[in-house]
Design an enzyme around this catalytic site. Structure first.
Site, PDB file in Angstrom:
ATOM      1  N   ASP A  29      -5.383   5.075  -5.787  1.00  0.00           N
ATOM      2  CA  ASP A  29      -6.086   5.919  -4.829  1.00  0.00           C
ATOM      3  C   ASP A  29      -6.372   7.290  -5.447  1.00  0.00           C
ATOM      4  O   ASP A  29      -5.922   7.560  -6.582  1.00  0.00           O
ATOM      5  CB  ASP A  29      -5.216   6.040  -3.559  1.00  0.00           C
ATOM      6  CG  ASP A  29      -6.063   6.177  -2.307  1.00  0.00           C
ATOM      7  OD1 ASP A  29      -7.244   6.560  -2.411  1.00  0.00           O
ATOM      8  OD2 ASP A  29      -5.533   5.922  -1.200  1.00  0.00           O
ATOM      9  N   ASP A  31       0.858  -1.189   0.000  1.00  0.00           N
ATOM     10  CA  ASP A  31       0.000   0.000   0.000  1.00  0.00           C
ATOM     11  C   ASP A  31       0.897   1.243   0.000  1.00  0.00           C
ATOM     12  O   ASP A  31       2.020   1.215  -0.539  1.00  0.00           O
ATOM     13  CB  ASP A  31      -0.962  -0.072   1.200  1.00  0.00           C
ATOM     14  CG  ASP A  31      -2.255   0.697   0.949  1.00  0.00           C
ATOM     15  OD1 ASP A  31      -2.238   1.937   1.069  1.00  0.00           O
ATOM     16  OD2 ASP A  31      -3.287   0.068   0.624  1.00  0.00           O
ATOM     17  N   ASP A  32       0.414   2.330   0.573  1.00  0.00           N
ATOM     18  CA  ASP A  32       1.133   3.609   0.554  1.00  0.00           C
ATOM     19  C   ASP A  32       2.504   3.482   1.257  1.00  0.00           C
ATOM     20  O   ASP A  32       2.753   2.514   1.960  1.00  0.00           O
ATOM     21  CB  ASP A  32       0.263   4.645   1.290  1.00  0.00           C
ATOM     22  CG  ASP A  32       0.538   6.068   0.815  1.00  0.00           C
ATOM     23  OD1 ASP A  32       1.573   6.299   0.155  1.00  0.00           O
ATOM     24  OD2 ASP A  32      -0.292   6.950   1.121  1.00  0.00           O
ATOM     25  N   ASP A  65     -12.427   4.131   4.797  1.00  0.00           N
ATOM     26  CA  ASP A  65     -11.442   3.123   5.208  1.00  0.00           C
ATOM     27  C   ASP A  65     -11.918   2.316   6.411  1.00  0.00           C
ATOM     28  O   ASP A  65     -12.444   2.877   7.381  1.00  0.00           O
ATOM     29  CB  ASP A  65     -10.136   3.807   5.639  1.00  0.00           C
ATOM     30  CG  ASP A  65      -9.430   4.460   4.468  1.00  0.00           C
ATOM     31  OD1 ASP A  65      -9.967   4.421   3.349  1.00  0.00           O
ATOM     32  OD2 ASP A  65      -8.341   5.014   4.704  1.00  0.00           O
ATOM     33  N   LYS A 112      -3.593  -0.766  -6.984  1.00  0.00           N
ATOM     34  CA  LYS A 112      -4.606  -0.010  -6.228  1.00  0.00           C
ATOM     35  C   LYS A 112      -4.352   1.462  -6.522  1.00  0.00           C
ATOM     36  O   LYS A 112      -3.287   1.985  -6.207  1.00  0.00           O
ATOM     37  CB  LYS A 112      -4.455  -0.304  -4.733  1.00  0.00           C
ATOM     38  CG  LYS A 112      -5.296   0.604  -3.827  1.00  0.00           C
ATOM     39  CD  LYS A 112      -5.201   0.136  -2.369  1.00  0.00           C
ATOM     40  CE  LYS A 112      -5.904   1.083  -1.417  1.00  0.00           C
ATOM     41  NZ  LYS A 112      -5.843   0.602  -0.004  1.00  0.00           N
ATOM     42  N   SER A 128     -10.068   3.584  -6.426  1.00  0.00           N
ATOM     43  CA  SER A 128     -10.669   4.201  -5.235  1.00  0.00           C
ATOM     44  C   SER A 128     -11.579   5.370  -5.608  1.00  0.00           C
ATOM     45  O   SER A 128     -12.101   6.052  -4.728  1.00  0.00           O
ATOM     46  CB  SER A 128      -9.572   4.682  -4.282  1.00  0.00           C
ATOM     47  OG  SER A 128      -8.782   3.602  -3.876  1.00  0.00           O
ATOM     48  N   ARG A 174     -13.213   0.737  -4.449  1.00  0.00           N
ATOM     49  CA  ARG A 174     -13.568   1.103  -3.075  1.00  0.00           C
ATOM     50  C   ARG A 174     -14.727   2.087  -3.142  1.00  0.00           C
ATOM     51  O   ARG A 174     -14.648   3.089  -3.834  1.00  0.00           O
ATOM     52  CB  ARG A 174     -12.361   1.742  -2.390  1.00  0.00           C
ATOM     53  CG  ARG A 174     -11.301   0.740  -1.906  1.00  0.00           C
ATOM     54  CD  ARG A 174     -11.704   0.105  -0.589  1.00  0.00           C
ATOM     55  NE  ARG A 174     -12.112   1.123   0.361  1.00  0.00           N
ATOM     56  CZ  ARG A 174     -11.260   1.904   1.027  1.00  0.00           C
ATOM     57  NH1 ARG A 174      -9.966   1.729   0.895  1.00  0.00           N
ATOM     58  NH2 ARG A 174     -11.713   2.831   1.854  1.00  0.00           N
TER      59      ARG A 174
HETATM   60  C1  GLA Z   1      -6.521   5.950   1.670  1.00  0.00           C
HETATM   61  C2  GLA Z   1      -7.040   4.578   1.287  1.00  0.00           C
HETATM   62  C3  GLA Z   1      -6.491   3.525   2.246  1.00  0.00           C
HETATM   63  C4  GLA Z   1      -4.973   3.563   2.203  1.00  0.00           C
HETATM   64  C5  GLA Z   1      -4.475   4.960   2.534  1.00  0.00           C
HETATM   65  C6  GLA Z   1      -2.981   5.092   2.327  1.00  0.00           C
HETATM   66  O1  GLA Z   1      -7.013   6.368   2.908  1.00  0.00           O
HETATM   67  O2  GLA Z   1      -8.432   4.544   1.288  1.00  0.00           O
HETATM   68  O3  GLA Z   1      -6.954   2.248   1.901  1.00  0.00           O
HETATM   69  O4  GLA Z   1      -4.535   3.169   0.937  1.00  0.00           O
HETATM   70  O5  GLA Z   1      -5.103   5.939   1.717  1.00  0.00           O
HETATM   71  O6  GLA Z   1      -2.519   6.364   2.591  1.00  0.00           O
END
Ligand code: GLA
Length: 436
Positions: free
Chosen positions: A158, A79-80, A219, A156, A190, A215
């Site tokens: 975002d 992820d991030d 979260d 993913k 997202s 999404r």
């Molecule tokens: C957003 C996404 C999360 C995650 C964070 C990372 O909030 O919805 O799922 O990926 O960013 O910073």
């Protein structure tokens, strides 16, 4: 229709076909870093848990060695917070070298060698949600190519730090750019979250054409409150959301948090049951190196997984909300099977709920029910038989149900319904959504 219109139409059709690369006919399964490991970049003080290649190798080892891969859990998704603060001289994203000294290509090889797939995170906008380099419109092509060249299998994408106009351009553009790499890459968008998750702001038929999953809502956090809020939002809006899902196009209520700190065993079963009803991606975010046996048993429950992964791919619905705070959920499955989930929103004690299959819209006939979490079987159940289930507070009873006699006709009403539904997923028509 004039020749221009026809060729225009053909061009549109071929575009749609080109973007539908046949991936993810069932919801994706795997593991993602975010909910459990967040943006922990402190490899000095927390080397075991910081976002680094070691963490992803560890999780790949666990997926491969502890029986997860055989059950379908195949993606390891970064992820991030994996990126360096700067792009390289060619303008490409690069991993933070101190935490990913081998680079992503090497990590991808490690993951592929174990029969698994690699996912990565990027953000349509100037920055990722945690402030790392974003993918602005001019960077979409180069980023798609970089990911493909590294051997990435899942993106993913975002949407922090961009506006709706940029998103409207960027999300379809990334879909095309991924497709143009020639590498099959699952595309998780997202986008809807940033538009409030509902029509008319969100166009679910467009999303289904360009993304494999998306999404819709906020979260997930490590608490029952959060899980409950998500279930509630998806159910309250099921008329808009449920018809959007189908093979190759999934709503994503976010990660499974089973095995962390926030859920009791009953609540963990509830999350697994509802994610199966919702045909949700089964993407865990937990520490697979330290997992209670109870959490493992729930996440590895074969029947719950099979229900989630049903090839017909029809998302389930909430059927009833009783005054007693019992809710009933239903999902039709292949081979005339179905699943029922009885969820208790109570906070007192196990509740005895009396009902019959006929009350839950089942056709006359006799059925067999298999209790997914206790492995017990109920046979000789007639549609009209009144039965009682005992549902724990914030827990579920989950049944897999099959008709006992095979229906006589070769093409049953259910098969016809199934064909109609599959058709509907590709050409949604208003008015068909109430078929279920
Ligand atoms: C957003 C996404 C999360 C995650 C964070 C990372 O909030 O919805 O799922 O990926 O960013 O910073």
């Amino acid at each position: 229709m004039g020749p221009f219109a026809v060729s225009h139409l053909l061009a549109l059709i071929s575009l749609a076909v080109a973007l539908d690369n046949g991936l993810q006919r069932v919801p994706p399964m795997g593991w993602m870093a975010w909910e459990r490991f967040r943006c922990d970049v402190d490899c000095q003080d927390d080397p075991e848990n910081c976002i680094s290649e070691g963490l992803f190798r560890d999780m790949a080892d666990r997926l491969a060695e502890d029986g997860w891969r055989e059950l379908g859990y195949e993606y390891i998704i970064i992820d991030d917070c994996w990126m360096s603060r700067l792009r390289d001289e060619q303008g490409r994203l690069q991993p933070e070298p101190s935490r990913f000294p081998g680079g992503i290509t090497k990590l991808a090889r490690y993951i592929h060698d174990r029969g698994l797939k690699l996912g990565i995170y990027a953000d349509m906008g100037t920055h990722t949600c945690m402030g790392f380099p974003g993918t602005t419109l001019d960077k979409i092509e180069i980023d798609a190519q970089t990911f493909a060249s590294w051997g990435v299998d899942y993106l993913k994408f975002d949407g922090c730090y961009s506006n709706p106009v940029e998103q409207m351009q960027g999300y379809p553009l990334m879909s095309k750019a991924l497709n143009a790499t020639g590498r099959p890459i699952v595309y998780s968008c997202s986008w809807p979250v940033y538009l409030g998750g509902l029509p008319p702001n969100v166009n679910y038929s467009l999303l289904g054409d360009i993304c494999h999953l998306w999404r819709n809502y906020y979260d997930i956090q490590d608490s029952w409150d959060s899980v409950q809020g998500i279930i509630e939002w998806f159910s309250n809006n099921q008329d808009d959301l449920q018809p959007a899902a189908g093979p190759g196009r999934w709503n994503d209520p976010d990660m499974l948090i089973i095995g962390n700190f926030g859920l009791s065993v009953d609540q963990a079963r509830s999350q697994m049951a509802l994610w199966a009803i919702m045909a949700a991606p089964l993407i865990m975010s937990n520490d697979l190196r330290n997992l209670a046996n109870s959490a493992r048993a729930i996440l590895q429950n074969k029947m719950a997984i099979a229900i989630n992964q049903d090839p017909m791919g029809i998302q389930g619905r909430r059927l009833l909300q009783e005054k007693s705070q019992i809710e009933v959920y239903w999902r039709p499955l292949s081979n005339s099977a179905s699943t029922l989930v009885f969820l208790s929103r109570r906070t007192d004690m196990p509740y005895l709920y009396h009902t019959s299959l006929a009350k839950l819209n089942y056709d006359a006939g006799s059925y067999e029910a298999y209790d997914v979490f206790t492995s017990s079987t109920v046979t000789g159940l007639n549609a009209t038989t009144v039965f009682t289930v005992s549902i724990n507070p914030s827990g579920v009873v989950m049944w897999y149900i099959i008709p006992q006699q095979k229906p006589r006709q070769s093409d049953t009403l259910f098969d016809q319904h199934k064909k109609a539904s599959q058709f509907m997923f590709h050409k949604p028509k208003p008015g068909h959504r109430n078929l279920l």
